[in-house]
Design a protein around this motif. Structure first.
Motif, short mmCIF file in Angstrom:
data_model
loop_
_atom_site.label_atom_id
_atom_site.label_comp_id
_atom_site.label_asym_id
_atom_site.label_seq_id
_atom_site.Cartn_x
_atom_site.Cartn_y
_atom_site.Cartn_z
N GLU A 1 -33.44 70.91 -62.19
CA GLU A 1 -33.31 69.91 -61.21
C GLU A 1 -33.73 69.86 -59.91
O GLU A 1 -34.08 70.77 -59.11
N ASP B 1 -33.57 66.60 -63.83
CA ASP B 1 -33.35 65.49 -63.18
C ASP B 1 -33.46 65.47 -61.73
O ASP B 1 -33.85 66.56 -61.14
N THR C 1 -36.16 64.96 -60.19
CA THR C 1 -37.45 65.42 -59.70
C THR C 1 -38.10 64.53 -58.57
O THR C 1 -38.27 63.25 -58.92
N TYR D 1 -36.99 63.49 -55.60
CA TYR D 1 -35.98 63.08 -54.69
C TYR D 1 -36.34 62.77 -53.43
O TYR D 1 -36.67 63.72 -52.49
N VAL E 1 -39.59 64.23 -67.90
CA VAL E 1 -38.79 64.53 -66.66
C VAL E 1 -37.45 63.88 -67.19
O VAL E 1 -37.29 63.12 -67.87
N CYS F 1 -36.13 60.37 -61.85
CA CYS F 1 -37.16 61.02 -61.06
C CYS F 1 -37.77 59.90 -60.19
O CYS F 1 -37.73 58.79 -60.21
N ILE G 1 -46.13 61.10 -58.26
CA ILE G 1 -45.73 61.99 -59.18
C ILE G 1 -46.33 61.36 -60.86
O ILE G 1 -46.36 60.37 -60.87
N ILE H 1 -46.41 62.21 -64.56
CA ILE H 1 -45.75 62.62 -65.54
C ILE H 1 -46.49 62.56 -67.14
O ILE H 1 -46.75 61.48 -67.42
N ALA I 1 -40.00 59.44 -69.14
CA ALA I 1 -39.14 59.60 -68.14
C ALA I 1 -37.70 59.33 -68.53
O ALA I 1 -37.76 58.12 -69.29
N LEU J 1 -35.71 55.91 -63.69
CA LEU J 1 -36.90 56.36 -63.02
C LEU J 1 -37.14 55.34 -61.54
O LEU J 1 -37.14 54.18 -61.91
N ILE K 1 -45.90 56.52 -58.99
CA ILE K 1 -45.31 57.32 -60.05
C ILE K 1 -46.09 56.85 -61.38
O ILE K 1 -46.17 55.49 -61.71
#
Lengths: 238, 502
Positions: A72, A91, A93, A95, A108, A112, A126, A128, A132, A136, A145
């Motif tokens: 996390e 969780d 990710t 922040y 993720v 996230c 980010i 991924i 997610a 998100l 993202i």
């Protein structure tokens, strides 16, 4: 420098990383030590095993590569640097990250990119590879993202409440159709990748040894906030 | 004027004194005053008046006064004018009512129902002018182990401490909610007084890094302005879980207040709303809180104490017990009268509990559980005088935070209109023409004066009790007696009734 981490307390491990005279550090047999790389501005840290929560918190320019999953709050309040995860992430990710990039090969967890924000030339990102979880980009205020949706296994590419409270930044989803209902603060458009998003995807492909073509030529939805000031009309001076 | 809302105040101008110099017009950011060229007289639009007294204070001929209007609705003890107006405002706009500063409702103030002891005959009083009084104190965890090194000497295992020369610090007020000049005044005063001011959650302006050793930086749910140098600059780091004026509610600085400079300090773009979510979305338990505490300690190499600030709420004692086990060094508790730059009226006026009760219960609980020395306790919201400070320490606090009192020292007149951003005193505004009205050279001196005066008074009260150090006053509830309190209130505060001897 190589550090054998099994049995080591996180504060001892982190102190060893901080004090190392060498820039490149390899951590072997990592078993859940927290806060690795917290606040570091230099260093290249290559982790084998599973680091604990808050990997790279307040990261300030260092680069972290993980051969495995992360837990996390990876990259909590990160300011600059790179975190590359050859696995999945838990969780929260990224922040409140303000700068730097996080690349996740797999999925993720929840929350996230929550409260991710941009500032001047700092633009956090980010990427991924998988899917997610819910929330998100909640309260997202800036940055990018991207969710590439590999190996969905029948599940939706994002969970519930994607972009709730979003008031800046963008989310790209590689999907033919949006299945999850989006909150009213979020606007979605089906469109081709921006140069910036494409270059992030290329970097993700290069880091994980993937062929760029299926990612660059795919259909994407871009999510952005409806307004910069979503709560402006909410109050009455008393 | 808003539909149906009649002005609360009347601007009374003594025409025989008024020289139409138009100072009032220039001074009022709310544009109450205007000059009528036809008659050569000043006019006023009372519907815009917030009763901040700027015009009254600056009128060179003392021609102005602001009075409460005697215009009245039909009297009704249940439906007072303010209550009626609030309904009108919401019917007009559909908005959530927004207010500022602390809860103004007539709830009991328990500080005023506590009396301080003094020595007579035995254990004589001490004259602080003749004898040394110790007002210096340290904040931090006392959880030290006795460990000897290989040389047989004791190793210092005491966690990092904050050193205060007075038991008073300036509480968290962000740059954004208050002005640059207000922050500069607080920072310089903290440095001169040997205490600390608190950045609030709006980041630390680059000009103020030089006051770092007297600065507490805040980490809130929005993480505004939080980065490595910010954490390193500070003497301590405060995790803001809650605020007395709005427990359970996040913050929201409107985009219009995010000027270039505020944007740079908060590290967010200009003009976009700055939203602090109500919870930290990575903290759902004491274990999660411990993780944030530990990550901040890791990032700053265990050199700084970490404070966890919570609002005083119904289960504050149990929550504090958890925090005391989370690795935090200091717990800050903010009572329901604590100030704010903006909070929903209903939250400010109805949520939370008095700081006196929360403090007494938290101190008792931590003692009962044998973990009081894990943490120091700092209380605020609202501490209005040196007597409140003495009572707080006797109830179990290590030190106090003052916010509203500090703003009053800077010229605030408690008009409770901070949320409009048009503070005529240059405090709760970002408008350059208003900000420059607060001169930090004078402002910091006024703060130093205030706290120095309180320090003298604290010494006098301590001396009267025959106590010569804060440490001996801390948690010494026998030095307090209650008056006008019920049995339940006495029990919760842990004090005897006035007249009840040992």
């Amino acid at each position: 420098m190589k550090i054998l981490a099994n049995g080591m307390h996180y504060s001892a491990l982190n102190a060893a990383v901080r004090m190392s005279e060498e820039n490149d550090i390899e951590i072997m047999n990592c078993i859940g030590q927290r806060y690795i790389g917290a606040g570091l501005s230099e260093r290249y840290i290559d982790i084998h095993g599973t680091p604990g929560n808050a990997l790279g918190a307040y990261l300030n320019g260092a680069e972290v590569r993980v051969d495995g999953n992360v837990q996390e709050a990876t990259g909590d309040t990160m300011n600059a640097g790179v975190i590359e995860v050859h696995g999945c992430a838990g969780d929260a990710t990224g922040y409140a990250m303000r700068g730097g990039k996080i690349f996740i090969e797999g999925d993720v967890g929840y929350r996230c990119g929550i409260h991710m924000k941009a500032f001047r030339t700092q633009k956090p990102a980010i990427v991924i590879g998988g899917r997610a979880g819910s929330f998100l980009g909640e309260y997202q205020a800036g940055g990018t993202i991207i969710v590439l949706g590999e190996n969905l296994g029948g599940k939706p590419i994002v969970g519930y409440f994607c972009g709730t409270g979003m008031h800046g930044g963008e989310i790209w989803l590689r999907t033919d159709e949006l299945t999850a209902a989006l909150p009213e603060q979020v606007k979605s458009e089906r469109m081709t990748l921006s140069d910036e998003a494409a270059s992030l995807i290329k970097e993700w492909c290069a880091r994980f040894g993937k062929d760029e073509k299926p990612y660059l030529s795919a259909v994407y939805y871009r999510l952005t906030p409806n307004a910069d000031n979503p709560y402006r009309q909410m109050y009455t001076p008393n | 004027m808003e539909l149906y809302i009649r002005p609360d105040y009347e601007v009374v101008r003594n025409e025989s004194r008024c020289i139409a110099c138009r100072v009032c017009e220039r001074q009022c950011a709310n544009e109450v005053h205007s000059f009528d060229p036809e008659t050569g007289l000043m006019r006023s639009d009372e519907s815009k008046c917030v009763n901040c007294h700027r015009c009254v204070s600056l009128c060179p001929t003392h021609a102005l006064k602001i009075v409460k209007t005697d215009d009245t609705y039909r009297e009704n003890a249940n439906w007072e004018a303010q209550t009626i107006h609030e309904v009108y405002r919401q019917a007009n706009t559909g908005g959530v009512l927004l207010s500022s500063m602390g809860n103004p409702k007539p709830y009991p103030v328990f500080w005023d129902k506590l009396l301080i002891n003094a020595s007579q005959v035995t254990n004589p009083p001490i004259d602080p002018l003749r004898e040394p009084m110790e007002t210096k104190l340290y904040l931090g965890s006392r959880k030290a182990n006795i460990v000897r090194g290989e040389d047989g000497l004791l190793k210092d295992t005491l966690p990092p401490q904050l050193k205060l020369s007075v038991p008073i610090m300036f509480s968290a007020m962000s740059y954004g909610s208050i002005s640059y000049n207000a922050h500069e005044s607080l920072a310089r005063a903290a440095e001169e007084l040997g205490t600390y001011y608190n950045t609030g959650e709006g980041g630390l302006h680059k000009d103020f890094y030089k006051y770092g050793k007297n600065t507490i930086v805040q980490v809130a749910s929005g993480r505004f302005g939080v980065h490595k140098e910010y954490l390193e600059a500070a003497a301590a780091i405060e995790i803001k879980m809650g605020q007395g004026a709005k427990p359970g509610i996040g913050g929201h600085l409107p985009g219009a207040k995010i000027t270039e400079d505020v944007s740079e300090t908060r590290m967010i773009p200009k003009g976009i709303d700055a939203i602090s979510p109500a919870p930290h979305h990575d903290i759902y338990s004491i274990e999660d809180l411990k993780q944030l505490v530990d990550s901040l300690k890791e990032a700053t190499e265990y050199k700084k104490p970490v404070i966890v600030k919570i609002a005083a709420v119904h289960n504050a004692a149990a929550i504090a017990s958890g925090i005391a086990r989370s690795g935090a060094d200091i717990i800050a508790i903010d009572g329901y009268r604590g100030g704010t730059g903006a909070a929903p009226t209903r939250i400010r006026d109805n949520v939370g509990i008095p700081i006196e009760m929360a403090l007494a219960q938290i101190d008792t609980r931590l003692r009962e559980e044998g973990i009081r020395d894990n943490v120091s306790l700092v209380v605020g919201g609202s501490v209005r005088s040196s007597a409140d400070v003495v009572k707080a320490i006797a109830l179990g606090a290590d030190a106090c935070y003052i916010g509203t009192a500090a703003l009053l020292a800077l010229g605030c007149h408690l008009c409770r209109s901070c949320h409009t951003g048009k503070c005529n005193w240059g405090i709760a505004t970002q408008r350059p023409d208003l900000v420059k009205r607060l001169n930090p050279d004078l402002g910091y001196k006024r703060l130093v004066n205030l706290v120095s005066a309180w320090k003298h008074e604290i010494e006098e009260m301590m001396g009267g009790m025959g106590i010569n150090s804060l440490e001996a006053l801390k948690g010494n509830r026998l030095m307090l007696r209650g008056i006008g309190l019920t049995d339940t209130e006495l029990r919760l505060l842990g004090v005897r009734y006035a007249g009840e001897s040992l």
